[in-house]
Design an enzyme around this catalytic site. Structure first.
Site, PDB file in Angstrom:
ATOM      1  N   SER A 181      66.649  40.531   3.331  1.00  9.36           N
ATOM      2  CA  SER A 181      65.948  41.032   2.144  1.00  9.36           C
ATOM      3  C   SER A 181      65.807  40.035   1.006  1.00  9.36           C
ATOM      4  CB  SER A 181      66.638  42.288   1.615  1.00  9.36           C
ATOM      5  OG  SER A 181      66.306  43.385   2.414  1.00  9.36           O
ATOM      6  N   LYS A 201      65.757  42.836  -9.142  1.00 10.43           N
ATOM      7  CA  LYS A 201      65.301  43.876  -8.210  1.00 10.43           C
ATOM      8  C   LYS A 201      65.730  45.239  -8.744  1.00 10.43           C
ATOM      9  CE  LYS A 201      66.172  44.683  -3.269  1.00 10.43           C
ATOM     10  NZ  LYS A 201      67.026  44.248  -2.146  1.00 10.43           N
ATOM     11  N   SER A 230      63.478  43.426   1.436  1.00 10.51           N
ATOM     12  CA  SER A 230      63.240  44.429   0.434  1.00 10.51           C
ATOM     13  C   SER A 230      63.080  43.854  -0.976  1.00 10.51           C
ATOM     14  CB  SER A 230      64.386  45.446   0.423  1.00 10.51           C
ATOM     15  OG  SER A 230      65.609  44.820   0.125  1.00 10.51           O
TER      16      SER A 230
END
Ligand SMILES: *[C@@H]1O[C@H](CO)[C@@H](O)[C@H](O)[C@H]1NC(C)=O
Ligand SMILES: CC(=O)N[C@H]1CO[C@H](CO)[C@@H](O)[C@@H]1O
Length: 488
Positions: free
Chosen positions: A229, A130, A205
């Site tokens: 997330s 990420k 996320s």
């Protein structure tokens, strides 16, 4: 009294605004065009459908080279990324050089395969990260337009660990603006799509990770989770994701950093397509094997249905604790301040006006969060604290050291783009376990009628991560685990 008059008013106003906002969105929001040709092409290279552990073994045994594996993943990313917009920056040529080095190491190895496995358990295996995590030479922006061009000068500890194990990073993936929303959309990198239906969200996320993994463009990834997330994108993309017990895996090297009590709730963890890769970041392989054996030996486990009234207040508890000051009375940094990046606090009402005119560099989700954050006090109410304590005690007693709770990950399958703005409290199913600090594995259990993934959360007592990992492994065998998109 659970809700203040003010909170009720806010809830009413939100409902009243929904219809209006929805109409505005149909006109203004960017959306990918839907259509039959916008399906992911099928996976043709068999190297893309084995676990990271098996790839590592094949490389050690010289059945395949790391260069072949890394090239297969690069080809797949180049094939799918135009459809899903999941990887936002690659390092393909460096990765290929590192793969060639890994192959040389295997060639030169004098010891046994086991000794190579001990020293470099992931030698030659590619992974993705990420973007919010520091990866040397990659952008360090978390989707903030004002941070365009900021580059990481080093690695987050989780990235360092994976590199030390011999794994090779391919690039970084998209997230929501400042990692605070369940849709992976920002003005720097645009919007990421769900590989099972590109008109739908991959979650957030860590949605870029979820999407690239499910597409077969990655086999293991690193995500972070403060309210769901890791688990929401794992659910919407039909893969595995593990939020460890709080404090077990380092959260350092992420942007934005946590403040207030948030450090206690944030967790870094693995996301992957194959359950056997889950313990990689957690070094629990031995324990897992034993529990799998036990589970299989005495699978006459007792399943009880539970009614836990305090879970009604999940959203209130999460919101109150996220805004809470730490032990020294220090409040978490305001979201509006984070949006402005170091001191240049944004004015949310002004950003909203700009957004309506299509002139804001922020997403509606971020502006909305900045607008409502003022309503949270830094001191949770006595009622909320009591609900949280009762919930913690009840669940910990119930789960002990051998219980696993099965719980929905989200009330719906992957929603259409932007729709979570109208159901902002739905992440409470995941968020509450961040506050309680319990380990949770999101486990896929096949595709639903619309061809979209189904899944559930497996929750255990503190430090009993091996139980949820083992249960996930078992359910993978029973339900088939990750399914290739485009084939449904
Ligand atoms: C990423 O950016 C943050 C905030 O500007 C900074 O504190 C951090 O050191 C940067 N990370 C790296 C590895 O350069
Ligand atoms: C769809 C979209 O906006 N994609 C962007 C993702 O980010 C890369 C890197 O900044 C851009 O080049 C793409 O245009």
């Amino acid at each position: 009294m659970a809700l203040t008059r003010f909170e009720r008013l806010v809830a009413w106003a939100l409902r009243a605004c929904r219809v209006f906002l929805f109409a505005v969105f149909q006109l203004l929001a960017p959306r990918p065009s839907d259509g039959p040709s916008r399906r992911l092409p099928p996976i043709t290279n068999p190297l893309l459908t084995v676990s990271g552990m098996q790839l590592a073994q094949k490389i050690r045994r010289k059945e395949v080279t790391s260069v072949e594996v890394v090239q297969a993943y690069i080809d797949r990313i180049q094939e799918v990324n135009p459809l899903i917009n999941a990887m936002v920056k690659d390092r393909f040529s460096a990765a290929l050089q590192e793969a060639a080095q890994a192959d040389r190491l295997v060639e030169e190895e004098k010891g046994s395969e086991e000794s190579l496995e001990d020293r470099l358990p992931l030698l030659g295996v590619p992974f993705t990260v990420k973007e919010a995590f520091n990866l040397q030479g990659m952008p360090n922006t978390t989707g903030l337009v004002s941070r365009r061009g900021v580059i990481s000068g080093g690695d987050a500890p989780t990235v360092t660990l994976l590199k030390r194990a011999g794994a090779i990073p391919l690039g970084v993936t998209n997230s929501s603006e400042l990692c605070m929303w369940m849709e992976s959309h920002n003005r720097l990198y645009g919007i990421t799509n769900n590989p099972y239906n590109i008109g739908r969200i991959p979650g957030g996320s860590s949605g870029g990770e979820g999407s690239i993994l499910a597409s077969g463009g990655s086999v293991i990834g690193v995500g972070s989770d403060i309210g769901g997330s890791i688990r929401l994108p794992a659910f919407f993309n039909g893969i595995f994701g593990h939020k460890p017990t709080s404090g077990v895996v380092s959260n350092e090297g992420q942007f934005p950093p946590c403040s207030g009590l948030q450090q206690d709730f944030l967790c870094t963890g693995p996301m992957c397509r194959y359950a056997e890769d889950l313990p990689l970041l957690l070094r629990l392989r031995q324990a897992q094997r034993q529990v799998v054996q036990r589970l299989e030996a005495d699978l006459g486990v007792k399943v009880e249905e539970l009614h836990i009234p305090q879970l009604r207040y999940s959203f209130h508890i999460w919101g109150a604790m996220m805004a809470a000051a730490d032990k020294d009375g220090k409040r978490p940094m305001a979201f509006a301040e984070l949006m402005g990046d170091h001191g240049k606090r944004v004015w949310p009402v002004w950003e909203l006006a700009k957004w309506i005119l299509g002139q804001s560099s922020h997403t509606m989700a971020a502006i909305g969060l900045a607008l409502v954050e003022k309503t949270q006090s830094s001191q949770p109410s006595a009622f909320i604290l009591q609900q949280k304590e009762e919930l913690q005690t009840q669940l910990e007693e119930l789960l002990g050291t051998d219980g696993v709770l099965l719980c929905p990950t989200h009330p719906h399958i992957a929603p259409k783009h932007h729709h979570p703005l109208f159901t902002p409290f739905d992440f409470s199913y995941t968020g509450i376990f961040n506050i309680l600090g319990l380990p949770v594995t999101q486990c896929p259990v096949g595709l639903g009628r619309e061809g979209l993934p189904l899944g559930l959360q497996l929750v255990a007592g503190k430090l009993q991560d091996h139980l949820t990992l083992a249960t996930a492994h078992h359910l993978e065998k029973a339900f088939g685990g990750w399914r290739e998109p485009g084939m449904a």
